[in-house]
Design an enzyme around this catalytic site. Structure first.
Site, PDB file in Angstrom:
ATOM      1  N   ASP A 113      -3.673   3.100   7.910  1.00 31.64           N
ATOM      2  CA  ASP A 113      -2.381   3.481   7.324  1.00 31.64           C
ATOM      3  C   ASP A 113      -2.033   4.930   7.630  1.00 31.64           C
ATOM      4  O   ASP A 113      -1.572   5.683   6.767  1.00 31.64           O
ATOM      5  CB  ASP A 113      -2.355   3.221   5.809  1.00 31.64           C
ATOM      6  CG  ASP A 113      -2.441   1.726   5.487  1.00 31.64           C
ATOM      7  OD1 ASP A 113      -2.136   0.915   6.378  1.00 31.64           O
ATOM      8  OD2 ASP A 113      -2.819   1.382   4.354  1.00 31.64           O
ATOM      9  N   GLU A 173      -1.942  -5.009  -2.288  1.00 29.62           N
ATOM     10  CA  GLU A 173      -1.667  -5.983  -1.223  1.00 29.62           C
ATOM     11  C   GLU A 173      -2.127  -7.411  -1.528  1.00 29.62           C
ATOM     12  O   GLU A 173      -2.379  -8.200  -0.618  1.00 29.62           O
ATOM     13  CB  GLU A 173      -2.235  -5.513   0.133  1.00 29.62           C
ATOM     14  CG  GLU A 173      -1.612  -4.229   0.658  1.00 29.62           C
ATOM     15  CD  GLU A 173      -0.256  -4.418   1.343  1.00 29.62           C
ATOM     16  OE1 GLU A 173       0.209  -5.577   1.437  1.00 29.62           O
ATOM     17  OE2 GLU A 173       0.335  -3.395   1.756  1.00 29.62           O
ATOM     18  N   ASP A 220      -7.008  -6.521   1.854  1.00 29.53           N
ATOM     19  CA  ASP A 220      -7.215  -7.006   3.215  1.00 29.53           C
ATOM     20  C   ASP A 220      -8.417  -6.353   3.893  1.00 29.53           C
ATOM     21  O   ASP A 220      -8.772  -6.718   5.013  1.00 29.53           O
ATOM     22  CB  ASP A 220      -5.938  -6.885   4.064  1.00 29.53           C
ATOM     23  CG  ASP A 220      -5.604  -5.462   4.515  1.00 29.53           C
ATOM     24  OD1 ASP A 220      -6.486  -4.605   4.584  1.00 29.53           O
ATOM     25  OD2 ASP A 220      -4.416  -5.223   4.829  1.00 29.53           O
ATOM     26  N   HIS A 223       4.357   0.872   4.298  1.00 30.04           N
ATOM     27  CA  HIS A 223       2.993   0.587   3.823  1.00 30.04           C
ATOM     28  C   HIS A 223       1.934   0.884   4.894  1.00 30.04           C
ATOM     29  O   HIS A 223       0.740   0.910   4.576  1.00 30.04           O
ATOM     30  CB  HIS A 223       2.872  -0.851   3.294  1.00 30.04           C
ATOM     31  CG  HIS A 223       2.722  -1.917   4.330  1.00 30.04           C
ATOM     32  ND1 HIS A 223       2.144  -3.140   4.062  1.00 30.04           N
ATOM     33  CD2 HIS A 223       3.094  -1.978   5.633  1.00 30.04           C
ATOM     34  CE1 HIS A 223       2.157  -3.890   5.153  1.00 30.04           C
ATOM     35  NE2 HIS A 223       2.730  -3.204   6.105  1.00 30.04           N
ATOM     36  N   ASP A 256      -7.470  -1.805  -0.581  1.00 32.97           N
ATOM     37  CA  ASP A 256      -6.575  -2.833  -0.067  1.00 32.97           C
ATOM     38  C   ASP A 256      -7.389  -4.114   0.079  1.00 32.97           C
ATOM     39  O   ASP A 256      -8.417  -4.123   0.759  1.00 32.97           O
ATOM     40  CB  ASP A 256      -6.026  -2.379   1.290  1.00 32.97           C
ATOM     41  CG  ASP A 256      -4.925  -3.285   1.828  1.00 32.97           C
ATOM     42  OD1 ASP A 256      -5.014  -4.508   1.625  1.00 32.97           O
ATOM     43  OD2 ASP A 256      -3.996  -2.767   2.478  1.00 32.97           O
ATOM     44  N   HIS A 300       0.807  -1.218   0.000  1.00 30.80           N
ATOM     45  CA  HIS A 300       0.000   0.000   0.000  1.00 30.80           C
ATOM     46  C   HIS A 300       0.845   1.274   0.000  1.00 30.80           C
ATOM     47  O   HIS A 300       0.307   2.373  -0.184  1.00 30.80           O
ATOM     48  CB  HIS A 300      -0.974   0.002   1.179  1.00 30.80           C
ATOM     49  CG  HIS A 300      -2.288   0.622   0.849  1.00 30.80           C
ATOM     50  ND1 HIS A 300      -3.447   0.351   1.529  1.00 30.80           N
ATOM     51  CD2 HIS A 300      -2.650   1.510  -0.116  1.00 30.80           C
ATOM     52  CE1 HIS A 300      -4.447   1.046   1.026  1.00 30.80           C
ATOM     53  NE2 HIS A 300      -3.980   1.758   0.023  1.00 30.80           N
ATOM     54  N   HIS A 345      -6.818  -1.405   7.680  1.00 38.46           N
ATOM     55  CA  HIS A 345      -5.917  -0.526   8.432  1.00 38.46           C
ATOM     56  C   HIS A 345      -6.061   0.900   7.907  1.00 38.46           C
ATOM     57  O   HIS A 345      -6.154   1.100   6.693  1.00 38.46           O
ATOM     58  CB  HIS A 345      -4.464  -0.965   8.259  1.00 38.46           C
ATOM     59  CG  HIS A 345      -4.241  -2.434   8.452  1.00 38.46           C
ATOM     60  ND1 HIS A 345      -4.414  -3.358   7.429  1.00 38.46           N
ATOM     61  CD2 HIS A 345      -3.862  -3.132   9.539  1.00 38.46           C
ATOM     62  CE1 HIS A 345      -4.150  -4.565   7.896  1.00 38.46           C
ATOM     63  NE2 HIS A 345      -3.815  -4.465   9.171  1.00 38.46           N
ATOM     64  N   ASP A 363      -9.995  -0.481   3.574  1.00 38.17           N
ATOM     65  CA  ASP A 363      -8.820  -1.128   4.148  1.00 38.17           C
ATOM     66  C   ASP A 363      -9.117  -1.564   5.580  1.00 38.17           C
ATOM     67  O   ASP A 363      -9.858  -0.890   6.295  1.00 38.17           O
ATOM     68  CB  ASP A 363      -7.665  -0.111   4.152  1.00 38.17           C
ATOM     69  CG  ASP A 363      -6.288  -0.727   4.317  1.00 38.17           C
ATOM     70  OD1 ASP A 363      -6.185  -1.817   4.908  1.00 38.17           O
ATOM     71  OD2 ASP A 363      -5.310  -0.088   3.879  1.00 38.17           O
TER      72      ASP A 363
END
Length: 301
Positions: A128, A273, A230, A141, A228, A101, A126, A124
């Site tokens: 980030d 990712e 994830d 990332h 992302d 990312h 996360h 996402d």
């Protein structure tokens, strides 16, 4: 998405923003899963610019202070910024394939050149939003959204010559469920709009996306989707760089992107990712390709 007739693809096979190898194969996995053919089937003219060359450091990693592989990430980000800006100049829809990312530092730097009030949907697990001071790992990332807000290492923030790239009131984070304490504090300080998995579960994806569309369409002149994989539950997308249980379902993600397609809000996108080493028969890349086509207007009927 019908305001665009062309889609331009650029791959960034980089895994230097973190320690786990494998996400550098994400762009190849998506192409192998039929990405270009699927987009062409929707009636778009597709131009694939290939991949930005990545020079891995001679040693396993390089580090300036707490930031892992800073020199390499800066170099790739600058190249990606130029590539994306060139795509924007052609009035084509930029579709960027990651990689980890950290690539969004370069992609958003290039996209920002075409918009005065760029919005970002950060899909996402996360947020980030770490910095070198708050990051538990030193992995870049985990920092790109903070960098795009003008918070972080000077060399990363200055990619593309504009900082900050995005205002906090022009960001919507969807699907967050793994948030570090420094990120939590930054979200509160900056007033960033976040739909954690609690809100997704409680409100339903339909309302989350309706509110996101209303919120960003009133404030921005273009919106970048940073997706992302994830963000999706590992049951549906096992091959990701940093899997977190309890994520958004495959079907909810389709709904989100179908609604965004109908809104014609999204002006660029990246999908990041994907880690084929951790995947099951390219399942996650297939998921990503299906989601890209939903974003570009594919319907069930």
């Amino acid at each position: 998405m019908n305001k665009f007739q062309k889609v331009s693809i650029i791959g960034v096979p980089m895994d230097l923003g973190q320690k786990r190898r494998g996400v550098d194969m994400g762009p190849s996995a998506m192409r192998y899963a039929g990405l270009i053919e699927e987009i062409e089937a929707l009636g778009f003219e597709v131009k694939d610019y290939g991949d930005i060359p990545i020079n891995r450091p001679a040693t396993s990693e390089t580090q300036e202070g707490p930031l892992r592989n800073l020199d390499e990430v800066v170099k790739v980000s600058e190249e990606l910024c130029k590539g994306v800006a060139a795509i924007e100049a052609e009035h084509s829809f930029p579709l960027i394939l990651g990689g980890d990312h950290s690539i969004s530092i370069g992609s958003i730097a290039g996209i920002r050149k075409s918009y005065n009030n760029l919005g970002v949907i950060w899909y996402d697990a996360h947020p980030d939003l770490n910095t070198e001071e708050t990051s538990p790992s030193g992995n870049i990332h985990g920092m790109p959204l903070a960098v795009n807000l003008g918070i972080g290492h000077e060399r990363l923030m200055n990619i593309g010559g504009i900082t900050p790239k995005v205002k906090p009131e022009h960001i919507v984070i969807i699907g967050a469920r793994s948030i570090d304490e420094g990120e939590r504090q930054l979200i509160r300080e900056q007033g960033i709009k976040v739909y954690t998995m609690h809100e997704v579960d409680r409100m339903g994806m339909t309302r989350v996306i309706e509110e996101t569309i209303d919120y960003l369409s009133a404030r921005t002149d273009g919106v970048h989707l940073s997706f992302d994989l994830d963000g999706i539950d590992p049951v549906d997308a096992p091959g990701v760089g940093t899997p977190v249980l309890g994520g958004i379902s495959y079907r909810e993600s389709h709904l989100a992107l179908e609604m965004l397609a109908e809104s014609e809000l999204i002006t660029s996108a990246e999908f990041v990712e994907i880690n084929p080493i951790l995947d099951n028969k390219n399942q996650t890349a297939n998921v990503a390709v299906a989601l890209v086509t939903s974003l570009l207007g594919k319907k069930l009927l």
